[in-house]
Write a protein that holds these residues in place. Sequence first.
Motif, PDB file in Angstrom:
ATOM      1  N   LYS A   1      55.342  -1.794   2.096  1.00 59.54           N
ATOM      2  CA  LYS A   1      56.598  -0.480   1.857  1.00 59.54           C
ATOM      3  C   LYS A   1      56.297   1.173   1.591  1.00 59.54           C
ATOM      4  N   VAL A   2      56.141   0.616   0.324  1.00 66.63           N
ATOM      5  CA  VAL A   2      55.677   2.692  -0.219  1.00 66.63           C
ATOM      6  C   VAL A   2      54.401   2.625  -1.312  1.00 66.63           C
ATOM      7  N   ILE A   3      54.018   3.211  -0.228  1.00 64.66           N
ATOM      8  CA  ILE A   3      51.687   3.339  -1.243  1.00 64.66           C
ATOM      9  C   ILE A   3      51.766   4.954  -1.378  1.00 64.66           C
ATOM     10  N   LYS A   4      51.157   4.314  -3.468  1.00 69.98           N
ATOM     11  CA  LYS A   4      51.063   6.024  -2.714  1.00 69.98           C
ATOM     12  C   LYS A   4      49.466   6.468  -2.842  1.00 69.98           C
ATOM     13  N   ILE A   5      48.886   7.437  -2.360  1.00 65.42           N
ATOM     14  CA  ILE A   5      47.517   7.861  -2.220  1.00 65.42           C
ATOM     15  C   ILE A   5      46.686   8.780  -3.217  1.00 65.42           C
ATOM     16  N   ASN A   6      46.340   9.357  -3.919  1.00 68.71           N
ATOM     17  CA  ASN A   6      45.689   9.828  -4.445  1.00 68.71           C
ATOM     18  C   ASN A   6      44.338  10.410  -3.771  1.00 68.71           C
ATOM     19  N   VAL A   7      43.921  11.314  -3.224  1.00 67.22           N
ATOM     20  CA  VAL A   7      42.887  12.445  -3.372  1.00 67.22           C
ATOM     21  C   VAL A   7      42.228  13.269  -3.736  1.00 67.22           C
ATOM     22  N   ASN A   8      41.390  13.023  -4.818  1.00 74.18           N
ATOM     23  CA  ASN A   8      41.168  13.678  -4.760  1.00 74.18           C
ATOM     24  C   ASN A   8      39.553  14.524  -4.537  1.00 74.18           C
ATOM     25  N   VAL A   9      40.012  16.149  -4.527  1.00 75.24           N
ATOM     26  CA  VAL A   9      38.917  17.230  -3.712  1.00 75.24           C
ATOM     27  C   VAL A   9      38.723  18.147  -4.290  1.00 75.24           C
ATOM     28  N   GLY A  10      37.339  18.047  -4.525  1.00 73.79           N
ATOM     29  CA  GLY A  10      36.967  19.423  -5.146  1.00 73.79           C
ATOM     30  C   GLY A  10      36.855  20.945  -4.964  1.00 73.79           C
ATOM     31  N   PHE A  11      36.842  21.791  -5.494  1.00 74.55           N
ATOM     32  CA  PHE A  11      37.202  23.416  -5.218  1.00 74.55           C
ATOM     33  C   PHE A  11      36.687  24.003  -3.999  1.00 74.55           C
ATOM     34  N   ARG A  12      35.455  23.024  -4.050  1.00 78.07           N
ATOM     35  CA  ARG A  12      34.910  23.951  -2.918  1.00 78.07           C
ATOM     36  C   ARG A  12      35.297  23.172  -1.905  1.00 78.07           C
ATOM     37  N   ILE A  13      35.844  21.823  -1.529  1.00 78.06           N
ATOM     38  CA  ILE A  13      36.018  21.382  -0.232  1.00 78.06           C
ATOM     39  C   ILE A  13      36.621  21.447   0.499  1.00 78.06           C
ATOM     40  N   GLN A  14      37.000  21.963   1.525  1.00 76.72           N
ATOM     41  CA  GLN A  14      38.309  22.232   2.693  1.00 76.72           C
ATOM     42  C   GLN A  14      38.725  20.956   2.956  1.00 76.72           C
ATOM     43  N   PRO A  15      40.160  20.960   2.265  1.00 75.58           N
ATOM     44  CA  PRO A  15      41.230  19.539   2.478  1.00 75.58           C
ATOM     45  C   PRO A  15      41.184  19.376   3.978  1.00 75.58           C
ATOM     46  N   ARG A  16      40.970  17.903   4.348  1.00 77.92           N
ATOM     47  CA  ARG A  16      40.698  17.412   5.933  1.00 77.92           C
ATOM     48  C   ARG A  16      41.786  16.508   5.265  1.00 77.92           C
ATOM     49  N   THR A  17      43.641  16.577   5.664  1.00 73.85           N
ATOM     50  CA  THR A  17      44.250  15.404   4.526  1.00 73.85           C
ATOM     51  C   THR A  17      44.475  14.011   6.184  1.00 73.85           C
TER      52      THR A  17
END
Length: 656
Positions: free
Chosen positions: A531-547
């Motif tokens: 029902k309730v799911i938390k996702i933590n995505v670790n992205v380096g500071f030189r990568i443009q996020p594509r959520t």
Amino acid sequence: MEKVKNGINGKVTAATLLVALGIIYGDIGTSPLYVLKAIIGERPITEILVYGGISCVFWTLTFQTTIKYIWLTLKADNHGEGGIFSLYALVRRYRNWLAIPTIIGATTLLADGILTPPISVASAVEGITNFKGLENIPTVPIVVLILSALFFFQRFGTHKVGSTFGPAMLVWFTMLSTLGLIQIFYHPAIFKALNPVYAIRFLTEYPHGFWFLGAVFLATTGAEALYSDLGHCGRKNIRITWAAVKVCLLLNYMGQAAWIMNLGEGNLLNGQNPFYEIMPNWFLPFGIAIATLAAIIASQAMISGSYTLISEAMNLNFWPRVAVRQPTELKGQIYIPSVNNILWVGCILMILYFQNSTHMEAAYGFSITITMLMTTILLAHYLYYKLRWNGWLVIALVLFFGTIETSFFIANVAKIKERWMFLFFELFIFLVMYVWFYARKINNRFTKFVDLGKYVSEIKELSQDETIPKFSTHLIYLTKANNRHEVEEKIIKSIFARKPKRADVYWFVHIHRTEEPYTLNYNVSELVDDKVIKINVNVGFRIQPRTELYFKKIMQELVANKELNLHTRPDGSTKYNSEPDFKFVVLEKFLSVENEFALKEGVLLNSYFLLKRMGLSDERAFGLEKNDVIVEQVPLVYQAASKIELKREGNEEAKA
């Protein structure tokens, strides 16, 4: 191990050395085009002027480039990456105020970079005036054409032409050393100039000798790039190639000096550029062509470095979000249209304003001295806190390099009058970074987090309440909460307020910016069964996020692995549409009309929201498709108006 974006690690091969040669030495490698011409100028030739100038160049390259950058600064390796923002990411936890020298350093590095392409290309192209009959040919249109073509082709990526950079720079440095050696043969006494006594005499005895440091400094203006491009080549490759590059540069400088001394004391250059004068007449066309190619490579390195600088600034919250493109599949190669346009306009205005390289020499290098001073401050914190060096040794190093760089800065202050209009551009960049960084901090202070566990029963009840129209099968919120059990209070209000949002599964996605440059991994927490799911995505500071891309991939992996029972439940797809039914909700803040600001906070926050409107929207910045996003506006009440005296008319008549 040094992890870098092109796959070059700590190993050293002929190929990696060639790549290093082609990528990072464009700026400092093309300095011989104009350095000695700037030092001598229209002054009568004397031994103390020529020998002293060469001595200053040698010891500047030794202290600033070899010792400070090659030996010391390259130690500040952020998982294989370098540059002022990488250095800041390593030390920011130790002092809050380190953001200021970082902003100043990045501002001046980016701003002075606008002068690198025009001065390099102009110095190279002006070589054609050495041909008989072409002495008065206008070179400005040629420079404008070359620069415009260079900026135009950025959108297609540089991987194809980039493969030629290494061999081209190898030819360039071979040419520099060969031409220099030939002239040294006719005046071997020039080697005496390496004695530091000549540098000291030059600065103390020659009339106004100290102020010549502004011209001397031009020899080391590309030193910052050696650190910024650490990720392209690796520390070992940079250190090995620098040894060869420094020898080639010094041989050419001394060769030019030898030619000048052979003119005879008391004579003048009369506008001649010793770089081209030491070339045989038959070689001049080839020399000009090679110099122009080297200048283009130097310009390309600056342009690519500016993209990387702004990309890092965005990811570390120093710059508003702007559109970023990836023209090729090469990791780390990016293209930022807005930055490209700003640089192109700036470079064209510079060449149109200054007209020739001689005038640009007077304005060039001022900002880089400031960048170097800021790097010294950050480096000191790194050596003390991260490497645990002795405090007194760190202080001694700061005083030593600080004295050198402050001397260069003072000498370069005289250039202010030639570049006063340029200060507005630098001020603009500084204010943008300052406003964005500190206004975001204020904004974040008013972000309230709540324990998600307190709302579990209400979320489950809402999800099962069929009297409420289903908003989406999967409902996804982006959250800033690092804690797996927390989300912003505004997210809870968004779920329940006004029209409650019923969904089968509630997802909370947190994009965590790491201090490492190229991290990309995730973890999943099931807070409420299915029902309730938390996702933590670790992205380096030189990568443009594509959520959205990350979310879809994570969801596919969870289904394929039969986790969280997602594979047993409907995903919202139908026989008419096989795509899962999901919606992202983006909560955007705006300044409430209820606010009553003090002057500083009012200017800061209003400027911040103005920049936010001018920049990239949150959905585009986080890589979300517009058709999958719902944007909700949330008011930011920084300081509500407290003194409101509101009286009702006709109260007396009503009482009667």
